[in-house]
Design a protein around this motif. Structure first.
Motif, PDB file in Angstrom:
ATOM      1  N   GLN A  45      -6.051 -16.079  -7.825  1.00 48.86           N
ATOM      2  CA  GLN A  45      -6.480 -14.682  -7.901  1.00 48.86           C
ATOM      3  C   GLN A  45      -5.288 -13.729  -7.897  1.00 48.86           C
ATOM      4  OE1 GLN A  45      -9.668 -14.250  -8.739  1.00 48.86           O
ATOM      5  NE2 GLN A  45      -9.590 -16.482  -8.580  1.00 48.86           N
ATOM      6  N   LEU A  46      -4.319 -13.982  -7.020  1.00 45.61           N
ATOM      7  CA  LEU A  46      -3.130 -13.118  -6.960  1.00 45.61           C
ATOM      8  C   LEU A  46      -2.382 -13.163  -8.291  1.00 45.61           C
ATOM      9  CD1 LEU A  46      -2.002 -13.962  -3.307  1.00 45.61           C
ATOM     10  CD2 LEU A  46      -2.969 -11.789  -4.112  1.00 45.61           C
ATOM     11  N   THR A  47      -2.288 -14.356  -8.876  1.00 46.52           N
ATOM     12  CA  THR A  47      -1.643 -14.512 -10.183  1.00 46.52           C
ATOM     13  C   THR A  47      -2.406 -13.723 -11.250  1.00 46.52           C
ATOM     14  OG1 THR A  47      -0.950 -16.712  -9.494  1.00 46.52           O
ATOM     15  CG2 THR A  47      -0.839 -16.248 -11.852  1.00 46.52           C
ATOM     16  N   ASN A  48      -3.740 -13.779 -11.181  1.00 42.89           N
ATOM     17  CA  ASN A  48      -4.576 -13.082 -12.174  1.00 42.89           C
ATOM     18  C   ASN A  48      -4.564 -11.551 -11.991  1.00 42.89           C
ATOM     19  OD1 ASN A  48      -7.150 -15.692 -12.351  1.00 42.89           O
ATOM     20  ND2 ASN A  48      -5.182 -15.542 -13.361  1.00 42.89           N
ATOM     21  N   PHE A  49      -4.410 -11.079 -10.749  1.00 37.75           N
ATOM     22  CA  PHE A  49      -4.249  -9.627 -10.542  1.00 37.75           C
ATOM     23  C   PHE A  49      -2.937  -9.180 -11.179  1.00 37.75           C
ATOM     24  CE2 PHE A  49      -7.004 -10.056  -6.538  1.00 37.75           C
ATOM     25  CZ  PHE A  49      -8.066  -9.338  -7.053  1.00 37.75           C
ATOM     26  N   LYS A  50      -1.929 -10.034 -11.096  1.00 42.28           N
ATOM     27  CA  LYS A  50      -0.606  -9.724 -11.658  1.00 42.28           C
ATOM     28  C   LYS A  50      -0.652  -9.725 -13.187  1.00 42.28           C
ATOM     29  CE  LYS A  50       3.484 -10.961  -8.954  1.00 42.28           C
ATOM     30  NZ  LYS A  50       4.453 -11.993  -8.610  1.00 42.28           N
ATOM     31  N   ASP A  51      -1.315 -10.747 -13.770  1.00 45.38           N
ATOM     32  CA  ASP A  51      -1.302 -10.864 -15.238  1.00 45.38           C
ATOM     33  C   ASP A  51      -2.410 -10.054 -15.906  1.00 45.38           C
ATOM     34  OD1 ASP A  51      -3.703 -12.421 -15.309  1.00 45.38           O
ATOM     35  OD2 ASP A  51      -2.615 -14.319 -15.286  1.00 45.38           O
ATOM     36  N   ARG A  54      -7.690 -10.284 -14.116  1.00 44.66           N
ATOM     37  CA  ARG A  54      -8.641  -9.735 -13.150  1.00 44.66           C
ATOM     38  C   ARG A  54      -8.203  -8.316 -12.873  1.00 44.66           C
ATOM     39  NH1 ARG A  54     -10.762 -12.081  -7.250  1.00 44.66           N
ATOM     40  NH2 ARG A  54     -11.993 -10.216  -6.801  1.00 44.66           N
ATOM     41  N   ALA A  55      -8.950  -7.363 -13.439  1.00 48.39           N
ATOM     42  CA  ALA A  55      -8.548  -5.960 -13.366  1.00 48.39           C
ATOM     43  C   ALA A  55      -9.009  -5.316 -12.070  1.00 48.39           C
ATOM     44  CB  ALA A  55      -9.128  -5.204 -14.563  1.00 48.39           C
ATOM     45  N   ASN A  56      -8.055  -4.868 -11.264  1.00 45.27           N
ATOM     46  CA  ASN A  56      -8.369  -4.083 -10.068  1.00 45.27           C
ATOM     47  C   ASN A  56      -7.118  -3.287  -9.726  1.00 45.27           C
ATOM     48  OD1 ASN A  56      -8.346  -3.940  -6.809  1.00 45.27           O
ATOM     49  ND2 ASN A  56     -10.418  -3.780  -7.612  1.00 45.27           N
ATOM     50  N   ALA A  57      -7.259  -1.971  -9.762  1.00 44.89           N
ATOM     51  CA  ALA A  57      -6.094  -1.102  -9.619  1.00 44.89           C
ATOM     52  C   ALA A  57      -5.357  -1.349  -8.306  1.00 44.89           C
ATOM     53  CB  ALA A  57      -6.524   0.354  -9.717  1.00 44.89           C
ATOM     54  N   VAL A  58      -6.105  -1.467  -7.216  1.00 48.38           N
ATOM     55  CA  VAL A  58      -5.473  -1.655  -5.909  1.00 48.38           C
ATOM     56  C   VAL A  58      -4.747  -2.993  -5.848  1.00 48.38           C
ATOM     57  CG1 VAL A  58      -5.901  -1.949  -3.431  1.00 48.38           C
ATOM     58  CG2 VAL A  58      -7.094  -0.158  -4.695  1.00 48.38           C
ATOM     59  N   MET A  59      -5.465  -4.068  -6.164  1.00 42.87           N
ATOM     60  CA  MET A  59      -4.890  -5.402  -5.987  1.00 42.87           C
ATOM     61  C   MET A  59      -3.809  -5.744  -7.011  1.00 42.87           C
ATOM     62  SD  MET A  59      -5.537  -6.859  -3.231  1.00 42.87           S
ATOM     63  CE  MET A  59      -4.596  -8.301  -3.751  1.00 42.87           C
ATOM     64  N   SER A  60      -3.857  -5.152  -8.201  1.00 39.08           N
ATOM     65  CA  SER A  60      -2.779  -5.460  -9.150  1.00 39.08           C
ATOM     66  C   SER A  60      -1.470  -4.883  -8.626  1.00 39.08           C
ATOM     67  CB  SER A  60      -3.106  -4.983 -10.563  1.00 39.08           C
ATOM     68  OG  SER A  60      -3.094  -3.598 -10.614  1.00 39.08           O
ATOM     69  N   GLY A  61      -1.539  -3.728  -7.967  1.00 37.16           N
ATOM     70  CA  GLY A  61      -0.349  -3.157  -7.337  1.00 37.16           C
ATOM     71  C   GLY A  61       0.161  -4.027  -6.201  1.00 37.16           C
ATOM     72  N   MET A  62      -0.785  -4.504  -5.386  1.00 40.00           N
ATOM     73  CA  MET A  62      -0.409  -5.352  -4.241  1.00 40.00           C
ATOM     74  C   MET A  62       0.259  -6.637  -4.723  1.00 40.00           C
ATOM     75  SD  MET A  62      -1.317  -3.920  -1.471  1.00 40.00           S
ATOM     76  CE  MET A  62      -1.915  -2.239  -1.479  1.00 40.00           C
ATOM     77  N   ALA A  63      -0.378  -7.291  -5.697  1.00 39.00           N
ATOM     78  CA  ALA A  63       0.120  -8.586  -6.157  1.00 39.00           C
ATOM     79  C   ALA A  63       1.476  -8.440  -6.847  1.00 39.00           C
ATOM     80  CB  ALA A  63      -0.893  -9.244  -7.088  1.00 39.00           C
ATOM     81  N   SER A  64       1.652  -7.352  -7.584  1.00 41.55           N
ATOM     82  CA  SER A  64       2.911  -7.143  -8.301  1.00 41.55           C
ATOM     83  C   SER A  64       4.100  -7.064  -7.360  1.00 41.55           C
ATOM     84  CB  SER A  64       2.843  -5.867  -9.133  1.00 41.55           C
ATOM     85  OG  SER A  64       1.834  -6.005 -10.088  1.00 41.55           O
ATOM     86  N   ALA A  65       3.833  -6.592  -6.145  1.00 43.44           N
ATOM     87  CA  ALA A  65       4.924  -6.434  -5.172  1.00 43.44           C
ATOM     88  C   ALA A  65       5.288  -7.745  -4.487  1.00 43.44           C
ATOM     89  CB  ALA A  65       4.528  -5.386  -4.135  1.00 43.44           C
ATOM     90  N   LEU A  66       4.504  -8.807  -4.743  1.00 43.30           N
ATOM     91  CA  LEU A  66       4.758 -10.080  -4.056  1.00 43.30           C
ATOM     92  C   LEU A  66       5.508 -11.065  -4.956  1.00 43.30           C
ATOM     93  CD1 LEU A  66       1.236 -10.719  -2.424  1.00 43.30           C
ATOM     94  CD2 LEU A  66       3.224  -9.687  -1.331  1.00 43.30           C
ATOM     95  N   SER A  67       6.448 -11.797  -4.360  1.00 44.12           N
ATOM     96  CA  SER A  67       7.121 -12.885  -5.079  1.00 44.12           C
ATOM     97  C   SER A  67       6.182 -14.086  -5.103  1.00 44.12           C
ATOM     98  CB  SER A  67       8.408 -13.271  -4.361  1.00 44.12           C
ATOM     99  OG  SER A  67       8.099 -13.848  -3.101  1.00 44.12           O
ATOM    100  N   GLN A  68       6.522 -15.081  -5.932  1.00 36.62           N
ATOM    101  CA  GLN A  68       5.742 -16.316  -5.977  1.00 36.62           C
ATOM    102  C   GLN A  68       5.685 -16.956  -4.586  1.00 36.62           C
ATOM    103  OE1 GLN A  68       4.057 -17.421  -8.566  1.00 36.62           O
ATOM    104  NE2 GLN A  68       3.394 -19.369  -7.669  1.00 36.62           N
ATOM    105  N   GLU A  69       6.806 -16.928  -3.903  1.00 37.43           N
ATOM    106  CA  GLU A  69       6.886 -17.521  -2.564  1.00 37.43           C
ATOM    107  C   GLU A  69       5.986 -16.784  -1.569  1.00 37.43           C
ATOM    108  OE1 GLU A  69      10.815 -17.345  -0.955  1.00 37.43           O
ATOM    109  OE2 GLU A  69      10.633 -19.305   0.017  1.00 37.43           O
ATOM    110  N   ASP A  70       6.000 -15.437  -1.645  1.00 39.78           N
ATOM    111  CA  ASP A  70       5.120 -14.627  -0.785  1.00 39.78           C
ATOM    112  C   ASP A  70       3.652 -14.980  -1.047  1.00 39.78           C
ATOM    113  OD1 ASP A  70       7.098 -13.094   0.449  1.00 39.78           O
ATOM    114  OD2 ASP A  70       6.964 -11.470  -1.020  1.00 39.78           O
TER     115      ASP A  70
END
Ligand code: HEM
Ligand code: HEM
Length: 179
Positions: A45-51, A54-70
């Protein structure tokens, strides 16, 4: 010096806890409980918010700020927490929600949810998420976004949601909350 690595606990505390709870049991019913969810599913899901699949304004911002390791770390962290179950609004034996969950809807050839999410709603390992105990409001919202295509990361679910009425979505989501 090596770059500082945030522990998953710190990331959760500083970023995720406000909306999902520190132990993954969100009290806001529009936000999903993450506790006890399969780590592979959470990571997807985090990968899909990034790519953007899965469209969601809040979570795409959250996921973009995370590294793969995070992402791997927080997915593991939330999956190891215990989900707190809630009482269903409609969970009686013979309810419409139970019928749909266990048997599907014959008239529209909608498959039983239990086939992929398990009779107890615990999901199947890896990519079939746990549903049991999830907030009704969140589940209904996901079924709607599968239907509109805003959540385009699950072709199987899009086909299923396309056949369901609002009343059927509400009934099965009520049942799932109490599973
Ligand atoms: C959904 C993780 C921070 C609000 C999700 C999902 C994951 C997730 C994995 C999908 C769950 C599922 O499919 O069952 C995280 C992580 C966070 C974080 C790891 C911290 C780094 C936040 C914050 C907010 C938030 C701060 C609120 C401002 C939401 C909402 C959804 C969601 C509203 C549902 C989105 C939708 O309807 O598709 N989050 N989250 N999250 N999260 Fe977060
Ligand atoms: C995801 C509900 C039937 C496969 C989901 C989610 C919901 C849901 C609410 C999102 C979970 C979350 O965001 O945390 C239902 C209901 C069903 C049903 C109510 C019956 C009417 C099925 C069936 C299959 C299936 C029969 C398999 C053929 C999946 C998969 C995902 C999923 C693979 C994960 C999608 C992803 O990776 O984003 N389902 N489901 N579901 N469901 Fe179902």
């Amino acid at each position: 010096a090596a770059p500082a690595v945030n522990s998953p606990e710190k990331v959760v505390q500083n970023v995720c806890a406000a909306c999902h709870g520190a132990d993954g049991n969100s009290v806001i019913t529009a936000n999903p409980k993450l506790a006890g969810q399969h780590p592979e599913y959470l990571l997807k899901q985090l990968t899909n918010f990034k790519d953007g699949t899965r469209a969601n304004a809040v979570m795409s911002g959250m996921a973009s700020a995370l590294s793969q390791e995070d992402m791997e770390g927080v997915a593991k962290y939330f999956s190891s927490q215990s989900i707190k179950l809630a009482k269903a609004k409609e969970n009686g034996k013979g309810s419409l929600g139970e019928k749909i969950y266990r048997g599907g809807i014959a008239a529209t050839k909608t498959p039983a949810c239990a086939a992929c999410h398990g009779v107890t709603g615990a999901g199947l390992p890896k990519q079939f998420p746990r549903l049991a105990g999830q907030h009704t409001e969140y589940t209904v919202q996901q079924l709607r976004t599968f239907r509109t295509g805003e959540r385009a990361n699950a072709p199987m679910m899009a086909t299923i949601a396309a056949k369901m009425s609002d009343a059927e979505m509400q009934a099965v989501a009520d049942y799932i909350q109490g599973l």
